[in-house]
Design an enzyme around this catalytic site. Structure first.
Site, short mmCIF file in Angstrom:
data_model
loop_
_atom_site.label_atom_id
_atom_site.label_comp_id
_atom_site.label_asym_id
_atom_site.label_seq_id
_atom_site.Cartn_x
_atom_site.Cartn_y
_atom_site.Cartn_z
N GLY A 16 13.08 -11.08 8.72
CA GLY A 16 14.54 -11.18 8.66
C GLY A 16 15.10 -11.93 9.85
O GLY A 16 15.95 -12.83 9.71
N THR A 42 6.10 -7.19 11.23
CA THR A 42 5.18 -6.33 10.48
C THR A 42 4.47 -7.11 9.38
O THR A 42 3.25 -7.02 9.22
CB THR A 42 5.96 -5.15 9.85
N CYS A 43 5.22 -7.88 8.60
CA CYS A 43 4.65 -8.56 7.44
C CYS A 43 3.44 -9.42 7.81
O CYS A 43 2.37 -9.29 7.22
CB CYS A 43 5.72 -9.41 6.77
N CYS A 48 1.97 -6.86 5.17
CA CYS A 48 1.69 -7.52 3.89
C CYS A 48 0.54 -8.53 3.95
O CYS A 48 -0.33 -8.53 3.08
CB CYS A 48 2.93 -8.29 3.41
N LYS A 51 -2.95 -7.15 5.02
CA LYS A 51 -3.27 -6.21 3.94
C LYS A 51 -3.80 -6.97 2.72
O LYS A 51 -4.81 -6.59 2.12
CB LYS A 51 -2.01 -5.39 3.59
N TYR A 179 3.13 3.54 -1.12
CA TYR A 179 2.58 2.19 -1.13
C TYR A 179 1.36 2.08 -0.21
O TYR A 179 0.29 1.64 -0.61
CB TYR A 179 3.60 1.19 -0.57
N GLU A 183 -2.56 1.61 -1.34
CA GLU A 183 -3.16 0.28 -1.15
C GLU A 183 -4.40 0.38 -0.26
O GLU A 183 -5.44 -0.20 -0.57
CB GLU A 183 -2.12 -0.67 -0.53
N ALA A 342 5.92 -4.81 -5.78
CA ALA A 342 4.50 -4.83 -6.16
C ALA A 342 3.76 -3.82 -5.31
O ALA A 342 4.09 -3.63 -4.15
CB ALA A 342 3.94 -6.22 -5.90
N HIS A 437 -1.60 -17.56 -24.73
CA HIS A 437 -2.84 -16.92 -25.17
C HIS A 437 -4.07 -17.64 -24.65
O HIS A 437 -4.05 -18.87 -24.57
CB HIS A 437 -2.85 -16.92 -26.71
N GLU A 442 0.66 -11.76 -22.29
CA GLU A 442 1.21 -11.94 -23.64
C GLU A 442 1.54 -10.61 -24.29
O GLU A 442 2.40 -10.51 -25.16
CB GLU A 442 0.26 -12.77 -24.52
P1 NDP Z 1 6.35 5.53 1.15
O1 NDP Z 1 7.74 5.97 1.32
O2 NDP Z 1 6.01 4.56 0.08
O3 NDP Z 1 5.43 6.80 0.95
C1 NDP Z 1 5.43 7.86 1.85
C2 NDP Z 1 4.55 8.95 1.30
O4 NDP Z 1 4.41 9.98 2.27
C3 NDP Z 1 5.09 9.57 0.04
O5 NDP Z 1 4.04 9.82 -0.83
C4 NDP Z 1 5.71 10.87 0.56
O6 NDP Z 1 5.69 11.92 -0.37
C5 NDP Z 1 4.77 11.23 1.69
N1 NDP Z 1 5.41 12.04 2.72
C6 NDP Z 1 6.56 11.79 3.39
N2 NDP Z 1 6.81 12.76 4.29
C7 NDP Z 1 5.79 13.63 4.20
C8 NDP Z 1 5.48 14.84 4.87
N3 NDP Z 1 6.26 15.32 5.84
N4 NDP Z 1 4.35 15.50 4.52
C9 NDP Z 1 3.53 15.02 3.55
N5 NDP Z 1 3.79 13.87 2.87
C10 NDP Z 1 4.91 13.19 3.19
O7 NDP Z 1 5.92 4.99 2.60
P2 NDP Z 1 4.72 4.08 3.07
O8 NDP Z 1 4.44 4.52 4.46
O9 NDP Z 1 3.61 4.07 2.09
O10 NDP Z 1 5.38 2.65 3.06
C11 NDP Z 1 6.62 2.42 3.74
C12 NDP Z 1 7.40 1.36 3.07
O11 NDP Z 1 6.84 0.09 3.36
C13 NDP Z 1 7.40 1.43 1.54
O12 NDP Z 1 8.35 2.32 1.04
C14 NDP Z 1 7.72 0.01 1.17
O13 NDP Z 1 9.10 -0.17 1.22
C15 NDP Z 1 7.05 -0.80 2.27
N6 NDP Z 1 5.72 -1.31 1.81
C16 NDP Z 1 5.70 -2.18 0.77
C17 NDP Z 1 4.50 -2.68 0.31
C18 NDP Z 1 4.49 -3.62 -0.83
O14 NDP Z 1 5.53 -4.21 -1.12
N7 NDP Z 1 3.37 -3.79 -1.53
C19 NDP Z 1 3.23 -2.32 0.93
C20 NDP Z 1 3.38 -1.36 1.99
C21 NDP Z 1 4.59 -0.90 2.42
P3 NDP Z 1 6.90 12.17 -1.41
O15 NDP Z 1 6.73 11.17 -2.47
O16 NDP Z 1 6.65 13.57 -1.85
O17 NDP Z 1 8.15 12.02 -0.62
#
Ligand code: NDP
Length: 460
Positions: A16, A42-43, A48, A51, A179, A183, A342, A437, A442
């Site tokens: 950004g 970070t990206c 990203c 990764k 995510y 991943e 994604a 195809h 498809e």
């Molecule tokens: P997410 O928000 O995707 O997932 C966090 C996970 O941790 C959830 O499963 C959540 O559970 C769990 N959690 C949160 N708090 C606790 C707790 N106190 N105890 C136990 N479990 C907990 O975060 P990520 O860290 O995976 O990724 C951060 C962000 O980064 C993503 O939301 C996304 O925006 C971005 N990202 C995008 C990617 C992509 O575009 N491919 C790849 C990686 C990151 P619950 O569901 O129950 O809340």
């Protein structure tokens, strides 16, 4: 503005911040960017991009396994983790260098050091002293959040460290069901690491469509990942056998490495935002309006530090909109609707629009079109991986509200679908598109029958 050192001072050279800085500088503005780590954010540095290289590396194991079915005889295969890490780091350094050059070519000045806001027009940069600016843009992103209530959490790593492990572990436990957790679970599993996911919820990937969530959880299990749902790690103990993660349900898992991926937090610590009257939300994110204006007149914020949609392309668009508004006299706000996302699990997920549950809650009656199938690449050699494609359609208007794909290259497919979705495509318009195809995609334009879920208890 002439009395200030710069017209714009950007804190954070990630996706950004760099986009905003370059665009502003290209308008003729005097721009400086402060970055305390490496340029790219970070990206590029610890998200990203590296990764995705790890995803590519990890996918080979499946290719090697299935190659035989296609007539190939492949002997011993061996993965050289240090060699891969070195190649990855060389490429990341190259990309970071491109970011630096792009900033310089646009005429922006780069200052290495942590910046702290000291007033509405003043910033103190470590190693450089105080500077003044007409406008300040906060683009500091986020960082992994580690829970404070897990005994032995100091033994666990976050995604930051996962990119630099000295040796590939034999086993890993990953906490979280979002995510990053999934991943990395697929990456490590693909690289031959015994992988266990521990997630507190009843299913992974909260927020995604329920059919997608269940399907992905099944596929992860089928690929060899152990997925423990409905529990969480209470403590981690270092023992001669490895790290023992004790879960609240009484189970424990021993592994070489424990990784926590429980979300990321906006990085505002030590920025001094309060001194300039910049308010934060309850989650610690910088509070902004549609034009990324903070509660302080001369300070703006974009990207993950604002915790809107935490994705690279969103940060880029927010940064561009800020620059258009402030430096090109072209008031622009980024529309956060219909942003596709994604997840690079294996198989991958591409998703745009509403889940079925959200669509029913917001729009009432919807029709579902769903197809679960083995791709021809799988059937040829007797593979079992299944794809899932799902459309959520509003009854009456026939507008497609959600499109969800779990498939190899699902994210590539969803990028194209997102164009039509953003334009408000209806199901008849969608269906009038002739299939390509033989492709996986498809299937998306040939789903004619409305889907009725099997009755509870029915045998599949
Ligand atoms: P997410 O928000 O995707 O997932 C966090 C996970 O941790 C959830 O499963 C959540 O559970 C769990 N959690 C949160 N708090 C606790 C707790 N106190 N105890 C136990 N479990 C907990 O975060 P990520 O860290 O995976 O990724 C951060 C962000 O980064 C993503 O939301 C996304 O925006 C971005 N990202 C995008 C990617 C992509 O575009 N491919 C790849 C990686 C990151 P619950 O569901 O129950 O809340």
């Amino acid at each position: 503005m002439a009395n200030y050192d710069y017209d714009l001072f950007v804190i954070g050279a990630g996706s950004g911040g760099v986009r905003a800085a370059r665009l502003a500088a290209m308008s003729g503005a005097r721009v400086a960017v402060a970055e305390e780590h490496r340029v790219g954010g970070t990206c590029v540095i610890r998200g990203c991009v590296p990764k995705k290289f790890m995803v590519y590396a990890s996918e080979y194991s499946k290719s090697f396994k299935t190659a035989h079915g296609y007539g190939w005889d492949i002997g011993e295969t061996n993965f050289d983790w240090p060699r891969f890490l070195l190649a990855k780091d060389v490429e990341i350094a190259r990309l970071s260098g491109i970011y630096v050059r792009n900033l310089q070519n646009a005429g922006a000045e780069l200052l290495h050091g942590k910046a702290r806001v000291t007033g509405p027009h003043t910033v103190e940069v470590e190693g450089h002293g105080p500077v003044t600016a007409g406008r300040i843009l906060v683009a500091t992103g986020g960082r992994p959040w580690m829970p404070g209530d897990v005994a032995g959490i100091e033994h666990a790593i976050s995604s930051n460290e996962a990119f630099h492990l000295e040796a590939l572990p034999k086993s890993i436990v990953i906490a979280g069901g979002g995510y990053i957790a999934l991943e990395f679970a697929c990456i490590f599993n693909g690289l031959g690491v015994e992988t266990t996911v521990v997630h507190r919820g009843p299913n992974v990937l909260r927020g995604f469509d329920d059919d997608i969530r269940s399907h992905v959880a099944e596929e992860l299990e089928a690929s060899g990942i152990k997925v423990r749902l409905g529990t969480r790690i209470a403590s981690i103990e270092k023992t001669p056998d490895g790290l023992v993660s004790a879960c609240v349900d009484g189970h424990s898992v021993t592994s070489d490495v424990v990784m926590f991926a429980l979300g990321r937090e906006p990085y505002t610590e030590g920025l001094g935002l309060e001194t300039a009257g910049v308010e934060l939300t309850e989650n610690g994110a910088v509070k902004v309006d549609a034009y990324s204006r903070t509660t302080s007149d001369h300070i703006w914020a974009v990207g993950d530090v604002t915790d809107r949609i935490n994705l690279t392309p969103v940060a880029i668009r927010e940064g561009a909109a800020f620059a258009q508004t402030e430096f090109y006299a072209n008031p622009t706000s980024f529309d956060h609707e219909m942003v596709a996302s994604a997840v690079f699990t294996q198989p991958q997920i591409g998703s745009v629009g509403l889940s079925e549950a959200d669509a029913r809650r917001i729009h009432g009656k919807v029709d579902i079109y769903l197809s679960k199938f083995r791709a021809m690449k799988e059937t040829f050699y007797g593979g079992t991986q299944r794809c899932l494609m799902k459309l959520v359609v509003e009854q009456g208007s026939e507008k497609i509200l959600g499109c969800h794909v779990v498939a190899p290259d699902g994210p590539e497919i969803i990028q194209m679908a997102a164009i039509a979705m953003k334009m408000g495509v209806t199901k008849p318009q969608w269906d009038s598109t002739c299939a390509v195809h033989p492709t996986l995609a498809e299937e998306l334009v040939t789903m004619r029958e409305k889907y009725t879920p099997p009755a509870l208890g029915a045998v599949a």
